[in-house]
Design a protein around this motif. Structure first.
Motif, PDB file in Angstrom:
ATOM      1  N   ALA A 134       0.778  -1.165  -0.058  1.00 26.92           N
ATOM      2  CA  ALA A 134      -0.159   0.036  -0.015  1.00 26.92           C
ATOM      3  C   ALA A 134       0.836   1.191  -0.007  1.00 26.92           C
ATOM      4  O   ALA A 134       0.122   2.380   0.233  1.00 26.92           O
ATOM      5  N   SER A 135       2.157   1.270  -0.038  1.00 26.68           N
ATOM      6  CA  SER A 135       3.070   2.403  -0.017  1.00 26.68           C
ATOM      7  C   SER A 135       2.949   3.267  -1.223  1.00 26.68           C
ATOM      8  O   SER A 135       2.909   2.718  -2.420  1.00 26.68           O
ATOM      9  N   GLU A 136       3.059   4.466  -1.078  1.00 28.05           N
ATOM     10  CA  GLU A 136       3.162   5.532  -1.966  1.00 28.05           C
ATOM     11  C   GLU A 136       4.598   5.999  -2.546  1.00 28.05           C
ATOM     12  O   GLU A 136       4.696   6.621  -3.525  1.00 28.05           O
ATOM     13  N   VAL A 137       5.489   5.651  -1.313  1.00 28.90           N
ATOM     14  CA  VAL A 137       6.927   6.267  -1.628  1.00 28.90           C
ATOM     15  C   VAL A 137       7.685   5.137  -1.805  1.00 28.90           C
ATOM     16  O   VAL A 137       7.214   3.972  -1.643  1.00 28.90           O
ATOM     17  N   THR A 138       8.893   5.354  -2.420  1.00 26.81           N
ATOM     18  CA  THR A 138       9.805   4.305  -2.644  1.00 26.81           C
ATOM     19  C   THR A 138      10.690   3.976  -1.576  1.00 26.81           C
ATOM     20  O   THR A 138      10.850   4.804  -0.470  1.00 26.81           O
ATOM     21  N   ILE A 139      11.318   2.882  -1.580  1.00 27.75           N
ATOM     22  CA  ILE A 139      12.227   2.612  -0.313  1.00 27.75           C
ATOM     23  C   ILE A 139      13.303   3.584  -0.375  1.00 27.75           C
ATOM     24  O   ILE A 139      14.094   3.964   0.760  1.00 27.75           O
ATOM     25  N   GLU A 140      13.937   4.220  -1.415  1.00 32.63           N
ATOM     26  CA  GLU A 140      15.096   5.020  -1.534  1.00 32.63           C
ATOM     27  C   GLU A 140      14.552   6.407  -0.699  1.00 32.63           C
ATOM     28  O   GLU A 140      15.533   6.870   0.047  1.00 32.63           O
ATOM     29  N   GLU A 141      13.227   6.895  -0.985  1.00 28.58           N
ATOM     30  CA  GLU A 141      12.678   7.908  -0.310  1.00 28.58           C
ATOM     31  C   GLU A 141      12.749   7.837   1.235  1.00 28.58           C
ATOM     32  O   GLU A 141      13.077   8.489   2.188  1.00 28.58           O
ATOM     33  N   ALA A 142      12.339   6.646   1.672  1.00 26.08           N
ATOM     34  CA  ALA A 142      12.385   6.221   3.111  1.00 26.08           C
ATOM     35  C   ALA A 142      13.707   6.214   3.648  1.00 26.08           C
ATOM     36  O   ALA A 142      13.922   6.678   4.800  1.00 26.08           O
ATOM     37  N   LEU A 143      14.583   5.671   2.829  1.00 26.24           N
ATOM     38  CA  LEU A 143      15.981   5.783   3.599  1.00 26.24           C
ATOM     39  C   LEU A 143      16.351   7.401   3.617  1.00 26.24           C
ATOM     40  O   LEU A 143      17.204   7.623   4.495  1.00 26.24           O
ATOM     41  N   ARG A 162       8.618 -13.262  -1.201  1.00 22.10           N
ATOM     42  CA  ARG A 162       9.156 -13.422   0.092  1.00 22.10           C
ATOM     43  C   ARG A 162      10.593 -12.998   0.038  1.00 22.10           C
ATOM     44  O   ARG A 162      10.896 -11.975   1.228  1.00 22.10           O
ATOM     45  N   GLN A 163      11.410 -13.052  -0.585  1.00 25.86           N
ATOM     46  CA  GLN A 163      12.970 -12.843  -0.752  1.00 25.86           C
ATOM     47  C   GLN A 163      12.917 -11.252  -0.774  1.00 25.86           C
ATOM     48  O   GLN A 163      13.667 -10.632  -0.299  1.00 25.86           O
ATOM     49  N   LYS A 164      11.957 -10.473  -1.613  1.00 20.78           N
ATOM     50  CA  LYS A 164      11.886  -9.052  -1.969  1.00 20.78           C
ATOM     51  C   LYS A 164      11.546  -8.338  -0.534  1.00 20.78           C
ATOM     52  O   LYS A 164      12.046  -7.373  -0.347  1.00 20.78           O
ATOM     53  N   ALA A 165      10.759  -9.017   0.227  1.00 20.00           N
ATOM     54  CA  ALA A 165      10.235  -8.276   1.440  1.00 20.00           C
ATOM     55  C   ALA A 165      11.506  -8.270   2.408  1.00 20.00           C
ATOM     56  O   ALA A 165      11.770  -7.370   3.022  1.00 20.00           O
ATOM     57  N   ILE A 166      12.157  -9.649   2.369  1.00 17.63           N
ATOM     58  CA  ILE A 166      13.267  -9.523   3.237  1.00 17.63           C
ATOM     59  C   ILE A 166      14.325  -8.685   2.874  1.00 17.63           C
ATOM     60  O   ILE A 166      14.988  -7.718   3.556  1.00 17.63           O
ATOM     61  N   SER A 167      14.558  -8.483   1.659  1.00 19.86           N
ATOM     62  CA  SER A 167      15.682  -7.704   1.079  1.00 19.86           C
ATOM     63  C   SER A 167      15.574  -6.144   1.465  1.00 19.86           C
ATOM     64  O   SER A 167      16.292  -5.559   1.784  1.00 19.86           O
ATOM     65  N   ALA A 168      14.274  -5.703   1.158  1.00 19.31           N
ATOM     66  CA  ALA A 168      13.688  -4.510   1.580  1.00 19.31           C
ATOM     67  C   ALA A 168      14.066  -3.851   3.103  1.00 19.31           C
ATOM     68  O   ALA A 168      14.602  -3.021   3.327  1.00 19.31           O
ATOM     69  N   LEU A 169      13.788  -5.032   3.809  1.00 17.76           N
ATOM     70  CA  LEU A 169      13.988  -4.757   5.369  1.00 17.76           C
ATOM     71  C   LEU A 169      15.404  -4.831   5.654  1.00 17.76           C
ATOM     72  O   LEU A 169      15.972  -3.989   6.394  1.00 17.76           O
ATOM     73  N   THR A 170      16.199  -5.566   5.065  1.00 16.23           N
ATOM     74  CA  THR A 170      17.811  -5.680   5.220  1.00 16.23           C
ATOM     75  C   THR A 170      18.471  -4.218   4.870  1.00 16.23           C
ATOM     76  O   THR A 170      19.182  -3.893   5.396  1.00 16.23           O
ATOM     77  N   VAL A 171      17.849  -3.961   3.539  1.00 15.43           N
ATOM     78  CA  VAL A 171      18.625  -2.481   2.884  1.00 15.43           C
ATOM     79  C   VAL A 171      18.240  -1.430   3.936  1.00 15.43           C
ATOM     80  O   VAL A 171      19.166  -0.529   4.411  1.00 15.43           O
ATOM     81  N   LEU A 172      16.951  -1.219   4.423  1.00 15.45           N
ATOM     82  CA  LEU A 172      16.696  -0.056   5.474  1.00 15.45           C
ATOM     83  C   LEU A 172      17.711  -0.439   6.791  1.00 15.45           C
ATOM     84  O   LEU A 172      17.902   0.800   7.151  1.00 15.45           O
ATOM     85  N   ALA A 173      17.749  -1.503   7.063  1.00 12.72           N
ATOM     86  CA  ALA A 173      18.467  -1.553   8.377  1.00 12.72           C
ATOM     87  C   ALA A 173      20.026  -1.270   8.123  1.00 12.72           C
ATOM     88  O   ALA A 173      20.626  -0.361   9.006  1.00 12.72           O
ATOM     89  N   GLU A 174      20.761  -1.839   7.223  1.00 11.63           N
ATOM     90  CA  GLU A 174      22.008  -1.798   6.829  1.00 11.63           C
ATOM     91  C   GLU A 174      22.329  -0.519   6.508  1.00 11.63           C
ATOM     92  O   GLU A 174      23.464   0.008   7.027  1.00 11.63           O
ATOM     93  N   GLN A 175      21.582   0.098   5.465  1.00 10.06           N
ATOM     94  CA  GLN A 175      21.995   1.535   5.100  1.00 10.06           C
ATOM     95  C   GLN A 175      21.840   2.418   6.306  1.00 10.06           C
ATOM     96  O   GLN A 175      22.607   3.659   6.274  1.00 10.06           O
TER      97      GLN A 175
END
Length: 247
Positions: free
Chosen positions: A131-140, A169-182
């Motif tokens: 349901a998100s409107e922004v990208t993971i890059e914007e959240a970071l 499933r892998q996409k979901a895990i990858s998004a969370l990993t990127v948010l955390a590590e970055q």
């Protein structure tokens, strides 16, 4: 023992301090979407977060934010009243769709960057954003602006693997990993209560062993993302924020 690189250029460290002893300021961002009801993930999340609250000192602060159905509810801004936060946490029910990235993008605005705290964001979710409107890059970018390390507690979103495709499933895990590590935090894959407790315990240990390294930016006037790399001459692994925005 340390080297700090800004955009690849070595910088002089002008201040070095141990952050131990500062109070903690923890922003809890809890997914209350309908999928969190499956296998009682919301119940496991509440149990883990209640255990976290039990470990905090009187001077520590908490804020609590819920997200679901594309909406973000600020249940509590930062407060030392842990019991009030606990009550709001225990009263919430899971419903609706997940707007994970929208929530991460908005939540750092609550952080008070003008005060000395050991600061972190605890993100608890099953990770499937629909349901998100922004990208993971914007959240970071939002998280980087306030120096808020994200400790993502990600419930295995597809425990049977046949419910949704393995790739999702892998996409979901990858998004969370990127948010955390970055952002300088950590990602923990949660399948049961003990794994969440382990991830939260690791966060507390990280906060209690933080150091502050300060340098004067050579490009401070430029409104862009600056890449930071912190190295230890003795070969130890260093966990640090990986950039900032100068405005």
């Amino acid at each position: 023992d340390f080297v700090v690189l800004e955009n690849g250029q070595a910088q002089e460290i002008v201040e070095f301090a141990n952050a131990r002893g500062y109070p903690k300021q923890i922003l809890i961002l809890l997914d209350v979407s309908g999928s969190m009801r499956i296998q009682n993930k919301i119940g496991v999340a509440k149990k883990g977060l209640n255990s976290l609250i039990d470990t905090l000192e009187p001077g520590d602060e908490l804020a609590l934010v819920f997200f679901a159905d594309g909406a973000i509810e600020i249940a509590s801004t930062f407060t030392k009243d842990k019991e009030m936060v606990r009550q709001k946490l225990n009263d919430v029910h899971a419903y609706g769709k997940t707007a994970l990235i929208d929530a991460v993008n908005a939540a750092p605005a609550l952080a008070r960057v003008d005060e000395q705290f050991q600061r972190s964001l605890v993100l608890v979710t099953d990770g499937f954003d629909n349901a998100s409107e922004v990208t993971i890059e914007e959240a970071l970018a939002s998280a980087r602006k306030v120096d808020l390390p994200i400790y993502a507690m990600g419930f295995d979103p597809y425990p049977g693997r046949e419910v949704r495709p393995y790739e999702a499933r892998q996409k979901a895990i990858s998004a969370l990993t990127v948010l955390a590590e970055q952002s300088g935090g950590r990602f923990t894959l949660v399948g049961k209560h003990t794994e969440m407790l382990s991830g939260l315990d690791q966060m507390i240990r990280d906060l209690e062993n933080q150091y502050l390294l300060a340098f004067v930016s050579r490009e401070a006037g430029q409104d862009k993302h600056h890449v930071i790399e912190v190295k230890c001459k003795k070969g130890y692994a260093v966990r640090a924020r990986q950039g900032f925005y100068a405005e």
